[in-house]
Design a protein around this motif. Structure first.
Motif, PDB file in Angstrom:
ATOM      1  N   PHE A 159      72.555   1.596  50.532  1.00 29.81           N
ATOM      2  CA  PHE A 159      73.607   0.769  49.803  1.00 29.81           C
ATOM      3  C   PHE A 159      73.027  -0.158  48.844  1.00 29.81           C
ATOM      4  N   LEU A 160      72.297  -0.905  49.676  1.00 32.85           N
ATOM      5  CA  LEU A 160      71.539  -2.268  49.038  1.00 32.85           C
ATOM      6  C   LEU A 160      70.565  -1.653  47.710  1.00 32.85           C
ATOM      7  N   GLY A 161      70.135  -0.346  47.991  1.00 30.67           N
ATOM      8  CA  GLY A 161      69.233   0.020  46.965  1.00 30.67           C
ATOM      9  C   GLY A 161      69.927   0.716  45.647  1.00 30.67           C
ATOM     10  N   LEU A 162      71.107   1.118  45.852  1.00 31.44           N
ATOM     11  CA  LEU A 162      71.890   1.922  44.988  1.00 31.44           C
ATOM     12  C   LEU A 162      71.943   0.983  43.732  1.00 31.44           C
ATOM     13  N   LYS A 163      72.411  -0.307  43.938  1.00 31.78           N
ATOM     14  CA  LYS A 163      72.319  -1.025  42.687  1.00 31.78           C
ATOM     15  C   LYS A 163      71.534  -2.392  43.147  1.00 31.78           C
ATOM     16  N   HIS A 164      70.241  -2.027  43.001  1.00 35.16           N
ATOM     17  CA  HIS A 164      69.164  -3.182  43.442  1.00 35.16           C
ATOM     18  C   HIS A 164      69.634  -4.375  42.703  1.00 35.16           C
ATOM     19  N   GLY A 165      69.899  -5.561  43.692  1.00 34.62           N
ATOM     20  CA  GLY A 165      70.221  -6.855  42.984  1.00 34.62           C
ATOM     21  C   GLY A 165      71.520  -7.024  42.825  1.00 34.62           C
ATOM     22  N   ARG A 166      72.474  -6.056  42.801  1.00 29.00           N
ATOM     23  CA  ARG A 166      73.857  -6.286  42.584  1.00 29.00           C
ATOM     24  C   ARG A 166      74.729  -6.066  43.809  1.00 29.00           C
ATOM     25  N   ASN A 167      74.249  -4.963  44.463  1.00 28.58           N
ATOM     26  CA  ASN A 167      74.827  -4.778  45.997  1.00 28.58           C
ATOM     27  C   ASN A 167      74.530  -5.699  46.718  1.00 28.58           C
ATOM     28  N   ALA A 168      75.491  -6.300  47.746  1.00 27.78           N
ATOM     29  CA  ALA A 168      75.196  -7.283  48.542  1.00 27.78           C
ATOM     30  C   ALA A 168      75.313  -6.936  50.046  1.00 27.78           C
ATOM     31  N   ILE A 169      74.755  -7.525  51.046  1.00 25.31           N
ATOM     32  CA  ILE A 169      74.963  -7.192  52.407  1.00 25.31           C
ATOM     33  C   ILE A 169      76.764  -7.523  52.445  1.00 25.31           C
ATOM     34  N   SER A 170      77.194  -8.580  51.985  1.00 30.70           N
ATOM     35  CA  SER A 170      78.395  -8.757  51.980  1.00 30.70           C
ATOM     36  C   SER A 170      79.467  -7.905  51.487  1.00 30.70           C
ATOM     37  N   ASP A 171      79.059  -7.123  50.414  1.00 30.48           N
ATOM     38  CA  ASP A 171      79.707  -5.863  49.903  1.00 30.48           C
ATOM     39  C   ASP A 171      79.906  -4.729  51.044  1.00 30.48           C
ATOM     40  N   PHE A 172      78.708  -4.681  51.630  1.00 30.23           N
ATOM     41  CA  PHE A 172      78.543  -3.521  52.676  1.00 30.23           C
ATOM     42  C   PHE A 172      79.640  -3.884  53.571  1.00 30.23           C
ATOM     43  N   GLU A 173      79.555  -5.008  54.069  1.00 31.34           N
ATOM     44  CA  GLU A 173      80.312  -5.361  55.335  1.00 31.34           C
ATOM     45  C   GLU A 173      81.927  -5.369  55.064  1.00 31.34           C
ATOM     46  N   GLU A 174      82.180  -5.339  53.831  1.00 39.62           N
ATOM     47  CA  GLU A 174      83.644  -5.382  53.326  1.00 39.62           C
ATOM     48  C   GLU A 174      84.119  -3.894  53.333  1.00 39.62           C
ATOM     49  N   MET A 175      83.175  -3.189  53.313  1.00 38.27           N
ATOM     50  CA  MET A 175      83.628  -1.395  52.772  1.00 38.27           C
ATOM     51  C   MET A 175      84.058  -0.985  54.049  1.00 38.27           C
ATOM     52  N   SER A 176      85.129   0.034  53.826  1.00 42.94           N
ATOM     53  CA  SER A 176      85.454   0.880  55.105  1.00 42.94           C
ATOM     54  C   SER A 176      84.427   1.967  55.022  1.00 42.94           C
ATOM     55  N   GLN A 177      84.396   2.861  56.080  1.00 45.59           N
ATOM     56  CA  GLN A 177      83.358   3.750  56.303  1.00 45.59           C
ATOM     57  C   GLN A 177      83.832   4.720  55.235  1.00 45.59           C
ATOM     58  N   ARG A 178      85.110   5.209  54.794  1.00 49.20           N
ATOM     59  CA  ARG A 178      85.214   6.172  53.968  1.00 49.20           C
ATOM     60  C   ARG A 178      84.983   5.685  52.601  1.00 49.20           C
ATOM     61  N   GLU A 179      85.211   4.486  51.977  1.00 49.67           N
ATOM     62  CA  GLU A 179      84.607   3.773  50.947  1.00 49.67           C
ATOM     63  C   GLU A 179      83.110   3.911  50.517  1.00 49.67           C
ATOM     64  N   LEU A 180      82.466   3.629  51.844  1.00 54.07           N
ATOM     65  CA  LEU A 180      80.993   3.667  51.946  1.00 54.07           C
ATOM     66  C   LEU A 180      80.701   5.233  51.417  1.00 54.07           C
TER      67      LEU A 180
END
Length: 104
Positions: free
Chosen positions: A50-71
């Motif tokens: 996830f962090l590598g998809l939009k390097h520098g734009r995706n953040a751990i906080s974005d990951f934490e807020e996503m549901s498994q389905r959204e991910l």
């Protein structure tokens, strides 16, 4: 059930820095663990991808807020098959374990 220690996990996922793996483990609530099963390794892999998809734009906080389905939908939109990558990592691990000489 097979478990890997933190160093084995870091090497398998090709994470260079101890700080990086520790940051990932803290975000996933796994920092206090000393051994990881494949379900935990998959979660770390998902964060790494996830962090590598939009390097520098995706953040751990974005990951934490996503549901498994959204991910899963995000990975699908980028053509990323996490399960295939996990299967490949499991094969790499199995092959490396078989290559190590048995202790006598």
């Amino acid at each position: 059930m097979e478990y890997l220690n933190k160093t084995q996990c870091r090497e398998l996922l090709r994470i260079q820095s101890r700080d990086t793996i520790n940051k990932y483990l803290k975000a996933l609530g796994l920092f206090e663990r000393t051994r990881f099963g494949w379900s935990e390794i998959k979660r770390i892999l998902e964060l790494q991808i996830f962090l590598g998809l939009k390097h520098g734009r995706n953040a751990i906080s974005d990951f934490e807020e996503m549901s498994q389905r959204e991910l899963e939908q995000t990975f699908e939109s980028y053509g990323v098959n996490v399960n295939a990558r996990l299967d490949a990592l499991q094969k790499i691990h199995r092959d490396s374990v078989q290559l190590k000489p048995a202790l006598r």
